[in-house]
Scaffold this motif. Structure first.
Motif, PDB file in Angstrom:
ATOM      1  N   VAL A  13       0.830  -1.197   0.000  1.00 25.13           N
ATOM      2  CA  VAL A  13       0.000   0.000   0.000  1.00 25.13           C
ATOM      3  C   VAL A  13       0.868   1.252   0.000  1.00 25.13           C
ATOM      4  O   VAL A  13       1.910   1.294   0.654  1.00 25.13           O
ATOM      5  N   GLU A  14       0.398   2.250  -0.720  1.00 24.59           N
ATOM      6  CA  GLU A  14       1.022   3.577  -0.730  1.00 24.59           C
ATOM      7  C   GLU A  14      -0.034   4.602  -0.315  1.00 24.59           C
ATOM      8  O   GLU A  14      -1.233   4.328  -0.384  1.00 24.59           O
ATOM      9  N   SER A  16      -1.117   7.032  -1.833  1.00 23.80           N
ATOM     10  CA  SER A  16      -2.021   7.310  -2.956  1.00 23.80           C
ATOM     11  C   SER A  16      -3.179   6.307  -3.047  1.00 23.80           C
ATOM     12  O   SER A  16      -4.128   6.528  -3.800  1.00 23.80           O
ATOM     13  N   ASP A  17      -3.120   5.217  -2.290  1.00 19.80           N
ATOM     14  CA  ASP A  17      -4.197   4.219  -2.279  1.00 19.80           C
ATOM     15  C   ASP A  17      -5.308   4.555  -1.286  1.00 19.80           C
ATOM     16  O   ASP A  17      -6.300   3.820  -1.190  1.00 19.80           O
ATOM     17  N   PHE A  20      -8.946   4.601  -2.634  1.00 22.64           N
ATOM     18  CA  PHE A  20      -9.423   3.265  -2.982  1.00 22.64           C
ATOM     19  C   PHE A  20      -9.761   2.459  -1.723  1.00 22.64           C
ATOM     20  O   PHE A  20     -10.817   1.821  -1.655  1.00 22.64           O
ATOM     21  N   ILE A  64      -2.322  -3.959  -1.583  1.00 23.40           N
ATOM     22  CA  ILE A  64      -3.412  -3.764  -2.530  1.00 23.40           C
ATOM     23  C   ILE A  64      -3.397  -4.992  -3.425  1.00 23.40           C
ATOM     24  O   ILE A  64      -2.336  -5.405  -3.920  1.00 23.40           O
ATOM     25  N   GLU A  66      -4.430  -6.357  -6.937  1.00 22.67           N
ATOM     26  CA  GLU A  66      -4.806  -5.790  -8.225  1.00 22.67           C
ATOM     27  C   GLU A  66      -4.689  -6.831  -9.324  1.00 22.67           C
ATOM     28  O   GLU A  66      -3.909  -7.779  -9.227  1.00 22.67           O
ATOM     29  N   PRO A  72      -7.030  -2.036  -9.377  1.00 22.91           N
ATOM     30  CA  PRO A  72      -7.128  -2.507  -7.993  1.00 22.91           C
ATOM     31  C   PRO A  72      -8.464  -3.189  -7.750  1.00 22.91           C
ATOM     32  O   PRO A  72      -9.498  -2.757  -8.264  1.00 22.91           O
ATOM     33  N   THR A  75      -7.888  -5.534  -0.909  1.00 23.43           N
ATOM     34  CA  THR A  75      -6.824  -5.327   0.068  1.00 23.43           C
ATOM     35  C   THR A  75      -6.645  -6.593   0.890  1.00 23.43           C
ATOM     36  O   THR A  75      -7.572  -7.407   1.015  1.00 23.43           O
TER      37      THR A  75
END
Length: 173
Positions: A13-14, A16-17, A20, A64, A66, A72, A75
């Motif tokens: 995970v980053e 930016s996720d 989502f 994540i 994907e 994506p 999780t």
């Protein structure tokens, strides 16, 4: 770090996720058996920033899920890493998942825990009403170790996962 199977991959995970993740956690189709979260995107980003410290210290890993095309679809988290076992949860798959995303993501989690982290068993809990997930885990070879008024607690061994993987090999090729 990226873990990949036939149709999906797990990537760490980053920040930016955050959007989502919140979209999954706040969606009534997916959150019935999850702990509640704040709808605040900044709070989610802050949680991810703090989580990254845990990741760097090998305390927990949040992925994540994907599709191989980068879409994506879920999780999953590995946490409560102990002396002889690791826990996994926060497992959500949305409508963008592939047909075998549940099986593939579970095997990727187990490969990571058993092969990369070096454990021989995993433990996890499932809320009692979540019959589909309970059935999934027991079909994989997990066994119930305990229960309380909310959860059923399970363990699964590396050997049981290996056996399940052999039985499901045709779905994983």
């Amino acid at each position: 770090m990226i873990l990949e199977s036939k149709n999906i991959r797990l990537r760490l995970v980053e920040e930016s996720d955050a959007e989502f993740i919140l979209s999954l956690r706040l969606d009534d189709r997916y959150n019935k058996f999850l702990s509640s979260v704040s709808p605040d995107i900044e709070a989610q980003k802050d949680w991810i920033r703090k989580y990254k410290d845990d990741e760097h210290s090998s305390i927990q890993y949040y992925f994540i899920i994907e599709r191989l095309d980068g879409t994506p679809c879920g999780t999953v988290r590995i946490y409560d890493i102990g002396n002889d076992s690791f826990c996994w949860g926060s497992w959500i798959l949305n409508e963008n998942k592939t047909r075998y995303a549940a099986i593939e993501s579970a095997f990727l989690v187990y490969d990571f825990g058993f092969k990369q982290l070096g454990f021989n068993k995993s433990h996890f809990d499932v809320m009692k009403g979540n019959k589909g997930v309970i059935n999934f885990h027991t079909r994989m070879g997990a066994f119930k170790t305990n229960e309380d008024e909310i959860n059923e607690y399970f363990e699964i061994t590396a050997e049981a996962v290996k056996n399940a993987k052999e039985k499901l090999a045709d779905k994983l090729r």
